[in-house]
Design an enzyme around this catalytic site. Structure first.
Site, PDB file in Angstrom:
ATOM      1  N   SER A  31      25.467  -2.996  29.120  1.00  0.00           N
ATOM      2  CA  SER A  31      24.879  -3.078  27.622  1.00  0.00           C
ATOM      3  C   SER A  31      25.949  -3.468  26.497  1.00  0.00           C
ATOM      4  CB  SER A  31      23.982  -1.622  27.493  1.00  0.00           C
ATOM      5  OG  SER A  31      22.917  -1.532  28.312  1.00  0.00           O
ATOM      6  N   HIS A  62      20.865  -8.215  27.503  1.00  0.00           N
ATOM      7  CA  HIS A  62      21.080  -8.544  28.669  1.00  0.00           C
ATOM      8  C   HIS A  62      20.840 -10.057  29.132  1.00  0.00           C
ATOM      9  CE1 HIS A  62      22.166  -4.410  30.250  1.00  0.00           C
ATOM     10  NE2 HIS A  62      21.317  -4.082  29.549  1.00  0.00           N
ATOM     11  N   HIS A  84      18.600  -3.901  36.373  1.00  0.00           N
ATOM     12  CA  HIS A  84      18.268  -2.536  36.482  1.00  0.00           C
ATOM     13  C   HIS A  84      17.286  -2.157  37.369  1.00  0.00           C
ATOM     14  CE1 HIS A  84      20.620  -3.077  32.782  1.00  0.00           C
ATOM     15  NE2 HIS A  84      21.097  -2.036  33.130  1.00  0.00           N
ATOM     16  N   TYR A  86      15.099   0.409  36.780  1.00  0.00           N
ATOM     17  CA  TYR A  86      14.043   0.661  36.055  1.00  0.00           C
ATOM     18  C   TYR A  86      13.198  -0.656  35.551  1.00  0.00           C
ATOM     19  CZ  TYR A  86      17.093  -0.357  32.224  1.00  0.00           C
ATOM     20  OH  TYR A  86      17.693  -1.464  31.313  1.00  0.00           O
ATOM     21  N   GLU A  87      13.576  -1.793  35.920  1.00  0.00           N
ATOM     22  CA  GLU A  87      12.851  -3.063  35.468  1.00  0.00           C
ATOM     23  C   GLU A  87      11.751  -3.089  36.437  1.00  0.00           C
ATOM     24  OE1 GLU A  87      15.237  -6.325  33.823  1.00  0.00           O
ATOM     25  OE2 GLU A  87      16.905  -4.832  34.279  1.00  0.00           O
ATOM     26  N   ALA A 114      27.384   1.138  29.698  1.00  0.00           N
ATOM     27  CA  ALA A 114      27.541   2.072  28.684  1.00  0.00           C
ATOM     28  C   ALA A 114      26.758   3.282  29.152  1.00  0.00           C
ATOM     29  CB  ALA A 114      26.597   1.338  27.314  1.00  0.00           C
ATOM     30  N   MET A 212      22.215   4.238  33.560  1.00  0.00           N
ATOM     31  CA  MET A 212      21.199   3.856  34.212  1.00  0.00           C
ATOM     32  C   MET A 212      21.789   2.813  35.488  1.00  0.00           C
ATOM     33  SD  MET A 212      18.263   3.859  31.237  1.00  0.00           S
ATOM     34  CE  MET A 212      18.352   5.084  30.079  1.00  0.00           C
ATOM     35  N   SER A 213      23.059   2.577  35.573  1.00  0.00           N
ATOM     36  CA  SER A 213      23.324   1.283  36.366  1.00  0.00           C
ATOM     37  C   SER A 213      24.398   1.835  37.260  1.00  0.00           C
ATOM     38  CB  SER A 213      23.534   0.184  35.649  1.00  0.00           C
ATOM     39  OG  SER A 213      24.816   0.553  34.714  1.00  0.00           O
ATOM     40  N   ASN A 236      27.609   7.087  23.212  1.00  0.00           N
ATOM     41  CA  ASN A 236      26.690   8.045  22.488  1.00  0.00           C
ATOM     42  C   ASN A 236      27.146   9.519  23.126  1.00  0.00           C
ATOM     43  OD1 ASN A 236      24.572   6.858  24.250  1.00  0.00           O
ATOM     44  ND2 ASN A 236      23.849   8.735  24.338  1.00  0.00           N
ATOM     45  N   HIS A 248      18.024   2.626  22.260  1.00  0.00           N
ATOM     46  CA  HIS A 248      18.917   1.412  22.734  1.00  0.00           C
ATOM     47  C   HIS A 248      19.909   0.745  21.691  1.00  0.00           C
ATOM     48  CE1 HIS A 248      19.796  -1.551  25.604  1.00  0.00           C
ATOM     49  NE2 HIS A 248      19.273  -2.619  24.945  1.00  0.00           N
TER      50      HIS A 248
HETATM   51  N1  HPA Z   1      21.796   8.071  29.055  1.00  0.00           N
HETATM   52  C1  HPA Z   1      21.424   7.093  29.902  1.00  0.00           C
HETATM   53  N2  HPA Z   1      21.952   5.978  29.806  1.00  0.00           N
HETATM   54  C2  HPA Z   1      22.701   5.704  28.756  1.00  0.00           C
HETATM   55  C3  HPA Z   1      23.042   6.498  27.791  1.00  0.00           C
HETATM   56  C4  HPA Z   1      22.601   7.797  27.834  1.00  0.00           C
HETATM   57  O1  HPA Z   1      22.780   8.695  26.990  1.00  0.00           O
HETATM   58  N3  HPA Z   1      23.810   5.765  26.751  1.00  0.00           N
HETATM   59  C5  HPA Z   1      23.866   4.494  27.381  1.00  0.00           C
HETATM   60  N4  HPA Z   1      23.418   4.294  28.375  1.00  0.00           N
END
Ligand code: HPA
Length: 277
Positions: A31, A62, A84, A86-87, A114, A212-213, A236, A248
Site C-alpha cells: 500500500s 493498488h 488481497h 478481503y477483496e 504497510a 492484511m497481506s 501507523n 486508509h
Molecule cells: N492494521 C491492518 N493493516 C494495516 C494497518 C493496521 O493498522 N496499517 C496498515 N495496514
C-alpha cells in the site's frame, strides 16, 4: 489436472505470449509503496487484466500491473498492486501472482507491505524486517489437493524468511543509514482494521506488526522453494495505541512520506541479491 494448477498454467501461457523477459527476483509493492516502480530501469510493463485468469485488484492505491526491468544488474519483476483476500477472491487466486512470478523465473521474492505497529517501541514511519509471521483467519493457500508440480504436501516453515536475505536487508539498511526494526508480522483478513482487543491479543501472541497481506503469499512462495524476504512499513500505530481512528488515507500518506527511504533501501538490497543468484 488440479484446477488451481490448470488456471496457473493458463495464466502463464497467456503471459508468455506477451512477455519474454525472465526475472530472477520478484518484488511485491505494498500500500502506497507502488511508486518504487519508477526507480526500476523498465523494459516492459503488463497490466494484470491482460493476463488470462489474473485477479485484478479493486483497492485505490493498488494500480495493477507487472513491471519488468533491472535494479542495478538484477532482472526483476515488480508487482505494482497486489490482490488481497478481503477483496473476495479465493485464496488460491490471491497467491496466483506469486506462483506466476516463480514460473517466470524468479527465485527470490521480496515482499513489502504497510502495517500497524503493535510493538510499543515502534513509531509510525519505521521499517520492520519481517523475521517470521503469524497466520490468522485467512485460509492457508495450500488447502486442497497438493500441487505436486509446485511443492510438497507438508512444507517446512522453520525458515520462511531466508537468513541470507535478511542479512542483505540489514546490510543495505546500515549502508543507507536507515534504522530497521525487526519483528513478527501477523496477517488478519481485513478489510476492517483491528479492534483494540484484537491488537492486545496479537501483542500477547507475539506479533510486532499487523496487516492484511503477505503471509498467504509467503506460504505459497515457501511451498515452491522461493527464497523470501520482507519489509513492512509501519504506517501507523495499531488500533487502541493512539486515540485517533485509523484510515486508509493515513496509511497511504505515511507510505508516501516513507517512500524516499524505502526506495533507497529496496534498491540497495535488490542490487545485493546478485550475490545469491
Ligand atoms: N492494521 C491492518 N493493516 C494495516 C494497518 C493496521 O493498522 N496499517 C496498515 N495496514
Amino acid at each position: 489436472m488440479n484446477p488451481v494448477y490448470e488456471k496457473l498454467e493458463r495464466s502463464y501461457e497467456s503471459f508468455r505470449r506477451k512477455v519474454s523477459f525472465e526475472p530472477k527476483a520478484a518484488i511485491v509493492l505494498g500500500s502506497g509503496l507502488g511508486n518504487y516502480a519508477d526507480h526500476i530501469r523498465v523494459v516492459q510493463e503488463l497490466d494484470y487484466h491482460e493476463i488470462e485468469g489474473f485477479p485484478v485488484s479493486t483497492v485505490p492505491g493498488h494500480a495493477g500491473k507487472f513491471i519488468f526491468g533491472y535494479v542495478q544488474d538484477v532482472p526483476v519483476v515488480c508487482m505494482k498492486g497486489r490482490v488481497h483476500y478481503y477483496e473476495g477472491y479465493p485464496v488460491s487466486d490471491v497467491v496466483l501472482p506469486v506462483r506466476l512470478m516463480k514460473l517466470m523465473g524468479a527465485q527470490i521474492l521480496f515482499l513489502t507491505n504497510a502495517s500497524g505497529g503493535i510493538n510499543p517501541a515502534f513509531h509510525a514511519g519505521d521499517f520492520m524486517l519481517i523475521k517470521d509471521h503469524i497466520s490468522l483467519f485467512a485460509p492457508n493457500p495450500l488447502i486442497g489437493p497438493n500441487i505436486e508440480e509446485l511443492g510438497v504436501r507438508f512444507p517446512d516453515m522453520s525458515h520462511v524468511y531466508d537468513p541470507a536475505l535478511q542479512q542483505i536487508l540489514k546490510d543495505a539498511a546500515a549502508e543507507c543509514g536507515i534504522a530497521l526494526q525487526e519483528g513478527v508480522y501477523a496477517q488478519l483478513t481485513g478489510p476492517s482494521f483491528e479492534s483494540p482487543a484484537e491488537i492486545r491479543m496479537l501483542h500477547t501472541l507475539g506479533a510486532d506488526a499487523v496487516g492484511m497481506s503477505t503471509v498467504v503469499e509467503a506460504i505459497a512462495a515457501n511451498h515452491m522453494g522461493m527464497r523470501i524476504c520482507g519489509i513492512s512499513c509501519v504506517s501507523n500505530l495499531a488500533a487502541g495505541m493512539t486515540d485517533h481512528p485509523l484510515t486508509h488515507e493515513e496509511v497511504q500518506e505515511a507510505a508516501n512520506v516513507a517512500a524516499p527511504k524505502f526506495t533507497k533501501l529496496v534498491s540497495t538490497a535488490v542490487g545485493k541479491f546478485g550475490q545469491l543468484l
